[in-house]
Motif scaffolding. Sequence first.
Motif, PDB file in Angstrom:
ATOM      1  N   ILE A 275     -19.077 172.600  15.428  1.00  0.00           N
ATOM      2  CA  ILE A 275     -20.240 171.751  15.694  1.00  0.00           C
ATOM      3  C   ILE A 275     -21.497 172.362  15.089  1.00  0.00           C
ATOM      4  O   ILE A 275     -22.285 171.668  14.435  1.00  0.00           O
ATOM      5  CB  ILE A 275     -20.401 171.503  17.208  1.00  0.00           C
ATOM      6  N   VAL A 276     -21.686 173.661  15.280  1.00  0.00           N
ATOM      7  CA  VAL A 276     -22.882 174.336  14.755  1.00  0.00           C
ATOM      8  C   VAL A 276     -22.898 174.296  13.225  1.00  0.00           C
ATOM      9  O   VAL A 276     -23.931 173.986  12.610  1.00  0.00           O
ATOM     10  CB  VAL A 276     -22.964 175.789  15.275  1.00  0.00           C
ATOM     11  N   VAL A 277     -21.752 174.570  12.598  1.00  0.00           N
ATOM     12  CA  VAL A 277     -21.688 174.579  11.135  1.00  0.00           C
ATOM     13  C   VAL A 277     -21.903 173.172  10.583  1.00  0.00           C
ATOM     14  O   VAL A 277     -22.646 172.983   9.605  1.00  0.00           O
ATOM     15  CB  VAL A 277     -20.340 175.165  10.655  1.00  0.00           C
ATOM     16  N   THR A 278     -21.297 172.171  11.205  1.00  0.00           N
ATOM     17  CA  THR A 278     -21.469 170.789  10.738  1.00  0.00           C
ATOM     18  C   THR A 278     -22.918 170.335  10.907  1.00  0.00           C
ATOM     19  O   THR A 278     -23.485 169.706  10.009  1.00  0.00           O
ATOM     20  CB  THR A 278     -20.514 169.841  11.494  1.00  0.00           C
ATOM     21  N   LEU A 279     -23.527 170.679  12.035  1.00  0.00           N
ATOM     22  CA  LEU A 279     -24.926 170.320  12.263  1.00  0.00           C
ATOM     23  C   LEU A 279     -25.839 171.017  11.255  1.00  0.00           C
ATOM     24  O   LEU A 279     -26.750 170.395  10.699  1.00  0.00           O
ATOM     25  CB  LEU A 279     -25.335 170.660  13.697  1.00  0.00           C
ATOM     26  N   ALA A 280     -25.596 172.301  11.009  1.00  0.00           N
ATOM     27  CA  ALA A 280     -26.406 173.037  10.027  1.00  0.00           C
ATOM     28  C   ALA A 280     -26.245 172.431   8.630  1.00  0.00           C
ATOM     29  O   ALA A 280     -27.223 172.273   7.889  1.00  0.00           O
ATOM     30  CB  ALA A 280     -26.022 174.515  10.016  1.00  0.00           C
TER      31      ALA A 280
ATOM     32  N   LEU B 118     -25.381 169.318   7.943  1.00  0.00           N
ATOM     33  CA  LEU B 118     -26.025 168.011   7.992  1.00  0.00           C
ATOM     34  C   LEU B 118     -27.527 168.152   7.758  1.00  0.00           C
ATOM     35  O   LEU B 118     -28.105 167.461   6.909  1.00  0.00           O
ATOM     36  CB  LEU B 118     -25.755 167.355   9.348  1.00  0.00           C
ATOM     37  N   LEU B 119     -28.148 169.062   8.467  1.00  0.00           N
ATOM     38  CA  LEU B 119     -29.596 169.268   8.319  1.00  0.00           C
ATOM     39  C   LEU B 119     -29.953 169.783   6.927  1.00  0.00           C
ATOM     40  O   LEU B 119     -30.917 169.333   6.308  1.00  0.00           O
ATOM     41  CB  LEU B 119     -30.110 170.225   9.394  1.00  0.00           C
ATOM     42  N   PHE B 120     -29.161 170.732   6.422  1.00  0.00           N
ATOM     43  CA  PHE B 120     -29.423 171.300   5.102  1.00  0.00           C
ATOM     44  C   PHE B 120     -29.360 170.231   4.018  1.00  0.00           C
ATOM     45  O   PHE B 120     -30.274 170.104   3.194  1.00  0.00           O
ATOM     46  CB  PHE B 120     -28.427 172.427   4.789  1.00  0.00           C
ATOM     47  N   PHE B 121     -28.292 169.428   4.007  1.00  0.00           N
ATOM     48  CA  PHE B 121     -28.143 168.440   2.945  1.00  0.00           C
ATOM     49  C   PHE B 121     -29.092 167.258   3.112  1.00  0.00           C
ATOM     50  O   PHE B 121     -29.455 166.612   2.131  1.00  0.00           O
ATOM     51  CB  PHE B 121     -26.682 167.993   2.813  1.00  0.00           C
ATOM     52  N   MET B 122     -29.529 167.002   4.339  1.00  0.00           N
ATOM     53  CA  MET B 122     -30.567 165.997   4.544  1.00  0.00           C
ATOM     54  C   MET B 122     -31.871 166.481   3.910  1.00  0.00           C
ATOM     55  O   MET B 122     -32.572 165.705   3.240  1.00  0.00           O
ATOM     56  CB  MET B 122     -30.775 165.746   6.041  1.00  0.00           C
ATOM     57  N   ILE B 123     -32.171 167.754   4.087  1.00  0.00           N
ATOM     58  CA  ILE B 123     -33.377 168.334   3.483  1.00  0.00           C
ATOM     59  C   ILE B 123     -33.256 168.336   1.961  1.00  0.00           C
ATOM     60  O   ILE B 123     -34.223 168.025   1.251  1.00  0.00           O
ATOM     61  CB  ILE B 123     -33.637 169.751   4.037  1.00  0.00           C
ATOM     62  N   VAL B 124     -32.072 168.649   1.441  1.00  0.00           N
ATOM     63  CA  VAL B 124     -31.874 168.622  -0.013  1.00  0.00           C
ATOM     64  C   VAL B 124     -32.140 167.219  -0.556  1.00  0.00           C
ATOM     65  O   VAL B 124     -32.851 167.051  -1.554  1.00  0.00           O
ATOM     66  CB  VAL B 124     -30.451 169.095  -0.393  1.00  0.00           C
ATOM     67  N   GLY B 125     -31.578 166.199   0.100  1.00  0.00           N
ATOM     68  CA  GLY B 125     -31.804 164.824  -0.337  1.00  0.00           C
ATOM     69  C   GLY B 125     -33.272 164.454  -0.298  1.00  0.00           C
ATOM     70  O   GLY B 125     -33.805 163.835  -1.231  1.00  0.00           O
ATOM     71  N   TRP B 126     -33.940 164.844   0.790  1.00  0.00           N
ATOM     72  CA  TRP B 126     -35.373 164.551   0.923  1.00  0.00           C
ATOM     73  C   TRP B 126     -36.184 165.276  -0.147  1.00  0.00           C
ATOM     74  O   TRP B 126     -37.104 164.701  -0.738  1.00  0.00           O
ATOM     75  CB  TRP B 126     -35.864 164.929   2.321  1.00  0.00           C
ATOM     76  N   GLN B 127     -35.868 166.523  -0.407  1.00  0.00           N
ATOM     77  CA  GLN B 127     -36.601 167.289  -1.420  1.00  0.00           C
ATOM     78  C   GLN B 127     -36.369 166.729  -2.818  1.00  0.00           C
ATOM     79  O   GLN B 127     -37.268 166.789  -3.669  1.00  0.00           O
ATOM     80  CB  GLN B 127     -36.226 168.773  -1.360  1.00  0.00           C
ATOM     81  N   LEU B 128     -35.188 166.183  -3.073  1.00  0.00           N
ATOM     82  CA  LEU B 128     -34.950 165.538  -4.366  1.00  0.00           C
ATOM     83  C   LEU B 128     -35.835 164.310  -4.530  1.00  0.00           C
ATOM     84  O   LEU B 128     -36.349 164.049  -5.615  1.00  0.00           O
ATOM     85  CB  LEU B 128     -33.473 165.159  -4.520  1.00  0.00           C
TER      86      LEU B 128
ATOM     87  N   GLY C 299     -26.575 160.587  -3.511  1.00  0.00           N
ATOM     88  CA  GLY C 299     -25.315 161.299  -3.295  1.00  0.00           C
ATOM     89  C   GLY C 299     -25.401 162.257  -2.119  1.00  0.00           C
ATOM     90  O   GLY C 299     -24.470 162.359  -1.313  1.00  0.00           O
ATOM     91  N   PHE C 300     -26.538 162.928  -1.979  1.00  0.00           N
ATOM     92  CA  PHE C 300     -26.702 163.855  -0.860  1.00  0.00           C
ATOM     93  C   PHE C 300     -26.843 163.114   0.463  1.00  0.00           C
ATOM     94  O   PHE C 300     -26.402 163.599   1.498  1.00  0.00           O
ATOM     95  CB  PHE C 300     -27.877 164.798  -1.108  1.00  0.00           C
ATOM     96  N   PHE C 301     -27.426 161.918   0.428  1.00  0.00           N
ATOM     97  CA  PHE C 301     -27.496 161.133   1.662  1.00  0.00           C
ATOM     98  C   PHE C 301     -26.121 160.589   2.040  1.00  0.00           C
ATOM     99  O   PHE C 301     -25.804 160.453   3.221  1.00  0.00           O
ATOM    100  CB  PHE C 301     -28.550 160.037   1.558  1.00  0.00           C
ATOM    101  N   GLY C 302     -25.279 160.293   1.042  1.00  0.00           N
ATOM    102  CA  GLY C 302     -23.887 159.923   1.332  1.00  0.00           C
ATOM    103  C   GLY C 302     -23.152 161.064   2.000  1.00  0.00           C
ATOM    104  O   GLY C 302     -22.391 160.863   2.959  1.00  0.00           O
ATOM    105  N   LEU C 303     -23.380 162.274   1.520  1.00  0.00           N
ATOM    106  CA  LEU C 303     -22.785 163.457   2.146  1.00  0.00           C
ATOM    107  C   LEU C 303     -23.311 163.633   3.565  1.00  0.00           C
ATOM    108  O   LEU C 303     -22.559 163.954   4.487  1.00  0.00           O
ATOM    109  CB  LEU C 303     -23.077 164.709   1.308  1.00  0.00           C
ATOM    110  N   THR C 304     -24.599 163.398   3.754  1.00  0.00           N
ATOM    111  CA  THR C 304     -25.190 163.514   5.088  1.00  0.00           C
ATOM    112  C   THR C 304     -24.546 162.528   6.059  1.00  0.00           C
ATOM    113  O   THR C 304     -24.245 162.879   7.204  1.00  0.00           O
ATOM    114  CB  THR C 304     -26.713 163.273   5.012  1.00  0.00           C
ATOM    115  N   LEU C 305     -24.305 161.310   5.605  1.00  0.00           N
ATOM    116  CA  LEU C 305     -23.629 160.325   6.456  1.00  0.00           C
ATOM    117  C   LEU C 305     -22.211 160.771   6.813  1.00  0.00           C
ATOM    118  O   LEU C 305     -21.769 160.620   7.954  1.00  0.00           O
ATOM    119  CB  LEU C 305     -23.592 158.961   5.765  1.00  0.00           C
ATOM    120  N   ALA C 306     -21.508 161.330   5.833  1.00  0.00           N
ATOM    121  CA  ALA C 306     -20.149 161.822   6.099  1.00  0.00           C
ATOM    122  C   ALA C 306     -20.178 162.975   7.104  1.00  0.00           C
ATOM    123  O   ALA C 306     -19.326 163.049   7.998  1.00  0.00           O
ATOM    124  CB  ALA C 306     -19.481 162.258   4.796  1.00  0.00           C
TER     125      ALA C 306
END
Length: 183
Positions: free
Chosen positions: A117-122, A124-134, A165-172
């Motif tokens: 849970i912790v790794v998946t949440l981390a 999720l947050l990391f790739f959401m930030i990557v998508g936003w920064q892009l 693509g990163f938001f698709g990963l975030t959804l997954a």
Amino acid sequence: MHSAYQKPVVDQPARKVQTTVQKEKRFRALEKIVALINIGLAWIAGFSLVLMILLIVFNGIKRVFSDPFSGTTEVAGWLGAIAISFALGYTQLHQGHVNIDLLVQKFPKRLQKSVSIVVTLASLLFFMIVGWQLIQYGFSLMEGNNVSQTLRISFYPLVYLTSLGFFGLTLALLKDLMDELRR
């Protein structure tokens, strides 16, 4: 007999089962939506990969007879970025990413679940930030009127596409997190 002032008795277990079934239906609907989005992105990734291959092959053939296409490296790089980023979510849905859990396998089941849970949440947050920064980077490219070196094309739309693509990963990852929490 019920009087006007008396509340009717509601069967609590039946109500709990009903809300559980409703939650399950909503989760299944979310799973289908996430899968459809990532399948669509994966098809686009495959198409851009084929285009990249064709571009490189035709450029190699053209090079034998005359000068190569100008900007081949730029276009191949853009197509590669689209192919990779659009395939991320689909790969996550099918557990295709490398998962090194040699140490975690030795933990008790409850701790394994907590770590997951912790790794998946981390993630999720990391790739959401990557998508936003892009997206932010795309805005800065657009405002600066930046263009590619060879073809002189504005490439900020490709940066925006890569963020999809990163938001698709975030959804997954969100689906995986919800799945993990349900277990």
